[in-house]
Design a protein around this motif. Structure first.
Motif, PDB file in Angstrom:
ATOM      1  N   HIS A 129      -3.942 -11.519   7.718  1.00  0.00           N
ATOM      2  CA  HIS A 129      -4.791 -10.329   7.773  1.00  0.00           C
ATOM      3  C   HIS A 129      -4.172  -9.220   6.942  1.00  0.00           C
ATOM      4  CE1 HIS A 129      -7.753  -7.553   9.424  1.00  0.00           C
ATOM      5  NE2 HIS A 129      -6.777  -6.715   9.705  1.00  0.00           N
ATOM      6  N   PRO A 153      -4.450  -5.364   6.469  1.00  0.00           N
ATOM      7  CA  PRO A 153      -5.044  -4.257   7.226  1.00  0.00           C
ATOM      8  C   PRO A 153      -5.842  -3.256   6.394  1.00  0.00           C
ATOM      9  CG  PRO A 153      -2.755  -4.616   7.884  1.00  0.00           C
ATOM     10  CD  PRO A 153      -2.991  -5.445   6.662  1.00  0.00           C
ATOM     11  N   SER A 203      -7.665  -3.605   3.629  1.00  0.00           N
ATOM     12  CA  SER A 203      -8.986  -4.094   3.227  1.00  0.00           C
ATOM     13  C   SER A 203      -9.765  -4.688   4.395  1.00  0.00           C
ATOM     14  CB  SER A 203      -8.839  -5.164   2.145  1.00  0.00           C
ATOM     15  OG  SER A 203      -8.191  -6.319   2.665  1.00  0.00           O
ATOM     16  N   GLY A 204      -9.054  -5.070   5.452  1.00  0.00           N
ATOM     17  CA  GLY A 204      -9.680  -5.745   6.578  1.00  0.00           C
ATOM     18  C   GLY A 204      -9.928  -7.222   6.335  1.00  0.00           C
ATOM     19  N   GLN A 205      -9.477  -7.734   5.198  1.00  0.00           N
ATOM     20  CA  GLN A 205      -9.694  -9.142   4.864  1.00  0.00           C
ATOM     21  C   GLN A 205      -8.839 -10.044   5.758  1.00  0.00           C
ATOM     22  OE1 GLN A 205     -11.511 -10.693   1.776  1.00  0.00           O
ATOM     23  NE2 GLN A 205     -12.672  -8.930   2.506  1.00  0.00           N
ATOM     24  N   THR A 206      -9.426 -11.170   6.158  1.00  0.00           N
ATOM     25  CA  THR A 206      -8.731 -12.142   7.004  1.00  0.00           C
ATOM     26  C   THR A 206      -8.939 -13.536   6.457  1.00  0.00           C
ATOM     27  OG1 THR A 206      -9.050 -10.753   8.961  1.00  0.00           O
ATOM     28  CG2 THR A 206      -8.490 -13.062   9.343  1.00  0.00           C
ATOM     29  N   TRP A 259     -10.883  -9.333  14.221  1.00  0.00           N
ATOM     30  CA  TRP A 259     -10.812  -9.704  12.822  1.00  0.00           C
ATOM     31  C   TRP A 259     -12.002 -10.593  12.472  1.00  0.00           C
ATOM     32  CZ3 TRP A 259      -5.018 -11.598  12.452  1.00  0.00           C
ATOM     33  CH2 TRP A 259      -4.175 -10.485  12.602  1.00  0.00           C
TER      34      TRP A 259
END
Length: 256
Positions: free
Chosen positions: A21, A23, A25-28, A48
């Motif tokens: 993850h 943080p 960009s919030g991409q997971t 997420w």
């Protein structure tokens, strides 16, 4: 680009999925998808949303969760191009020449055939981390199902050439069993003795033995140590090429 949060998630009997993850960009992303329900629960607990699935190889215990996860989240699925017809929902096939990026973090694809013919390892050099699937395990290596011993040794050598501080996440919790075999092969190894004590304490506390590091594996993992004089003497293989010593070790482990 922020630092990656990395979560090691136990799945099934002894598999691992790794959650990544970023943080800012919030991409997971996840590496391998053994069980959709377990992974969805872990993602929901952290709020997420899954964007990417990176697959190391086609075996079902690494891919079974893909259809449900892709259907639920609309995640992309990246995996070895050589196994494209055996990985459900694959949206991008990769080779060693493929340039990958996750949320600003470059990913090198290392072709590591042997366990399967298309197996790949994902290396994130800026994060000093690699995901080795079923090629390199802590104190062990994967069975050779589709390749041959020389192919597998070449693949392990590629991983061993990564920087010593590279953290290694693999696909299974096999370390304690591997430690018993390693101790039989090289009982004089002081680094191995220290690792075994650490591993036994971790497992007794119900904790995972991962990640390991390249440095630790080169010091204690017999499958990365065919050059060891003691291992060679014990096997009666003085003067043999490294890959033949490795092959003999793998045969012994298969019978253990």
């Amino acid at each position: 680009m922020g630092s990656l949060e990395i979560v090691l998630l136990p799945c099934l009997a002894d598999n691992y999925c790794v959650l990544l993850h970023e943080p800012e960009s919030g991409q997971t992303a996840i590496v391998d998808a053994p069980h959709a329900g377990t992974i969805k629960t872990a993602l929901n607990a952290r709020n997420w949303r899954l964007n990417h699935i990176f697959v190391t190889h086609h075996h079902t215990d690494h891919t079974a969760g893909i259809p449900e996860l892709k259907g639920h989240f609309g995640a992309s699925v990246t995996g070895p191009e050589a196994e494209a017809d055996r990985i459900p929902g694959l949206t991008r096939g990769v080779t060693a020449s493929t340039r990958l990026d996750f949320a600003g973090h470059p990913i090198e694809v290392i072709e590591t055939p042997g366990h399967t013919l298309g197996h790949v390892t994902y290396h994130l050099p800026q994060d000093s981390v690699a995901f080795t699937g079923d090629t390199l395990f802590s104190l062990g290596c994967g069975r050779i199902f589709e390749g041959d011993p020389q192919m597998m040794w070449d693949s392990l050598s590629k991983i061993a050439a990564l920087p010593d501080d590279t953290r290694i996440y693999c696909g299974h919790e096999y370390t304690l069993s591997n430690a018993r075999f390693a101790t039989n092969v090289e009982p004089e190894n002081e680094a191995l003795k220290a690792r075994v004590a650490e591993i036994e304490a971790l497992r007794a506390a119900g904790k995972p033995t991962l990640p390991t590091t390249i440095e630790a594996e080169k010091a204690a993992n017999p499958f990365l140590r065919p050059q060891s004089r003691r291992i060679r003497a014990r096997l009666g293989l003085d003067g043999a090429p490294d890959w033949e010593v490795f092959a003999h070790l793998r045969q012994l482990k298969n019978k253990a």
